[in-house]
Design an enzyme around this catalytic site. Structure first.
Site, PDB file in Angstrom:
ATOM      1  N   SER A 284      30.589  34.647  35.030  1.00  0.00           N
ATOM      2  CA  SER A 284      29.624  35.083  34.024  1.00  0.00           C
ATOM      3  C   SER A 284      29.742  36.586  33.737  1.00  0.00           C
ATOM      4  CB  SER A 284      28.214  34.688  34.485  1.00  0.00           C
ATOM      5  OG  SER A 284      27.266  34.875  33.481  1.00  0.00           O
ATOM      6  N   ASP A 295      40.865  43.654  28.617  1.00  0.00           N
ATOM      7  CA  ASP A 295      41.105  43.675  27.172  1.00  0.00           C
ATOM      8  C   ASP A 295      41.211  45.094  26.620  1.00  0.00           C
ATOM      9  OD1 ASP A 295      41.096  40.954  27.183  1.00  0.00           O
ATOM     10  OD2 ASP A 295      39.180  40.699  26.161  1.00  0.00           O
ATOM     11  N   LYS A 309      32.981  30.951  33.537  1.00  0.00           N
ATOM     12  CA  LYS A 309      31.657  30.643  32.969  1.00  0.00           C
ATOM     13  C   LYS A 309      31.409  31.579  31.787  1.00  0.00           C
ATOM     14  CE  LYS A 309      26.689  30.459  33.955  1.00  0.00           C
ATOM     15  NZ  LYS A 309      26.249  31.479  32.999  1.00  0.00           N
TER      16      LYS A 309
END
Length: 543
Positions: A284, A295, A309
């Protein structure tokens, strides 16, 4: 033409919504009617609250594991999930055979201050016998409103005596940063265990303290961090990237609630080299942070592929002090990918939620142009090998032999060396080996399991009579070798025992600090940080 096409689509949406409203009203009426009939006519007394709770849980089981109903009786668990605190005595407990025992009092908690110790068998709470109850039932009894008192009667196996303690419940607060410190003169370490309220402020505080101590590199440990508040994940990233950078985006059914989460404050340090540690239970919000670091090419991700998740939950307060956690959307990290591993919303006819296959993974690009995929979870830049515990260690843990030995050790030693210095001596390990052998525990090795499978196959194929003498000879040799397992796996077992003993004296902080000295992922992270060429190559995709 486009306006004309919108009319039937809008009409269909309204019709489906009206149909659903009717179905809800109809089925609620049926449900209430059945409950009333049961209450009036069922042969035995019923518990309406219990029945309704089970009905609600049964309904939610058909959705996803994260949409959860919290009845009033679970209000402390609900507080723990959202704030990192609850009302109670502040101790872990575990099932030890038929008994429930104190396994680890938290530092400065009511349990620790009152004198409760690891290994104490809980006999009674407020005069109520709890010896036939399981650990979950006892946990519920121990939790409650801060300020209320309990009398806890225990038996202490290390001296065979019974004691009664008066314990006042307090607000038990878990720090989202259970440990931070310098690993050497240049590398700092922060363990972030959960994204509860104030997680980002505690990370910031720890980070600034480490900078004052000369930190030039940082290891951020998100292993075993199951997530929490999304906004705290964004705020943690804000410490390391510029203002107004997109960290996450949520997309769900209600378009008005779709959001883009950007960093809002001035960055604290956007240059310091960082390695982020993750594993299979990082989930999460942990995946938002790890994914954003990856990223944005802001840090190296090291460890195991994360849980996967990518679902967002909202908390809905309900009447009568109950609450409902409902999945409302999916989140997407800066590259545009979603880390959700299982598609709960498109189940097959059997109700199974399928995994997303690798063949359907979509490639995305990081800020530096590296290719990453939406395979479900964050795949680390540097994947470390699995560390599988030996069968004998698993057996020693399962039978609570290490737990009991550590309790006896603590009863005989008033102090030990600091966490990073403490190790079990050869003499102390031999004492443990003798102790373990006296317990006559049993376990099966993988080799024994394969030999049993071989025997079954050989018997089915009518070969076993011919090979039986050789088979028995092999089994005998395996048993002889197995008797030395406690020494063959001494390093692994000794490290685990030492860590358990450290926790008896220095609690959770000490446990973490001790583990760092033998943690292979931490060692590799330090090597990468100190090798500037390798660090840059990983982030540029040229490693």
């Amino acid at each position: 033409m486009k306006r004309l096409l919108l009319i039937p689509v809008l009409f269909l949406t309204i019709s489906l919504s009206a149909q659903n409203d009717f179905e809800i009203a109809k089925n609620v009426d049926i449900f209430v009617s059945i409950l009333k009939e049961l209450n009036a006519k069922y042969a035995d007394d019923i518990n309406p609250t219990d029945l309704v709770t089970k009905a609600i849980n049964g309904m939610l089981e058909n959705l996803d594991p994260y949409s959860v109903y919290y009845p009033e009786s679970q209000i402390e668990e609900f507080k723990l999930m959202t704030t990192g605190q609850y009302g109670g005595i502040g101790s872990l407990i575990l099932q030890h055979g038929k008994n429930v025992v104190i396994s680890e009092p938290y530092e400065n908690s009511p349990a620790q201050k009152s004198g409760l110790r690891a290994g104490d068998i809980i006999l009674k709470v407020n005069g109520q016998n709890v010896q036939n109850k399981n650990s979950e039932e006892v946990s519920t009894i121990l939790k409650g409103q801060p300020g209320t008192s309990l009398t806890i009667e225990i038996e202490r196996p290390t001296d065979g005596k019974k004691y009664t303690f008066n314990v006042k419940r307090e607000d038990i607060k878990f720090s989202p940063v259970p440990y931070s410190g310098m690993l050497d003169t240049k590398i700092g370490y922060i363990n972030l265990s959960q994204f509860t309220e104030k997680a980002s402020s505690e990370v910031k505080e720890a980070f600034l303290k480490l900078k004052e101590q000369g930190m030039k590199y940082l290891i951020l440990d998100l292993r075993h961090n199951g997530g929490g508040l999304l906004i705290e994940a964004v705020n943690v990233m804000n410490l390391f990237v510029d203002q107004n950078v997109i960290i996450a985006e949520t997309k769900g059914k209600i378009k008005e609630q779709n959001n883009i989460f950007r960093t809002r404050n001035a960055v604290i340090d956007k240059e310091i080299p960082i390695v982020v540690l993750v594993n299979e239970t990082s989930a999460s919000s942990s995946e938002i942070v790890a994914g954003a670091f990856q990223d944005l090419d802001r840090g190296v991700i090291l460890g195991k592929k994360t849980f996967g998740k990518g679902l967002v939950q909202n908390i809905v307060p309900l009447s009568y002090n109950t609450s409902f956690k409902i999945t409302v959307s999916k989140y997407y990290i800066p590259s545009g990918r979603c880390v959700q591993n299982i598609d709960y919303f498109n189940r097959d006819t059997l109700g199974v939620a399928p995994h997303i296959p690798d063949s359907l993974a979509t490639p995305y690009k990081t800020r530096n142009g590296r290719t990453v995929y939406d395979k479900g979870g964050i795949e680390p830049d540097v994947i470390t090998p699995d560390s599988i515990p030996s069968n004998i260690l698993i057996a020693l843990l399962f039978n609570n032999i290490i737990f009991d030995f550590c309790n006896e050790f603590a009863a005989k030693h008033d102090t030990i060396l600091p966490p990073r210095q403490f190790k079990l001596s050869e003499t102390e390990y031999q004492q443990f080996a003798d102790y373990a052998k006296s317990k006559k525990f049993e376990y099966q090795t993988a080799t024994e399991e394969l030999m049993k499978e071989l025997k079954d196959i050989a018997q089915n194929e009518k070969y076993f009579t011919a090979i039986e003498p050789v088979y028995n000879e092999i089994i005998k040799k395996i048993e002889n070798e197995k008797s030395n397992d406690i020494y063959k796996f001494q390093n692994e077992i000794s490290d685990f025992i030492a860590n358990e003993i450290v926790a008896r004296y220095y609690f959770q902080k000490g446990r973490i600090e001790h583990q760092l000295s033998t943690d292979p992922d931490v060692k590799l992270a330090m090597d990468i940080l100190l090798d500037a060429k390798r660090y840059k190559a990983i982030l540029s995709g040229k490693n």
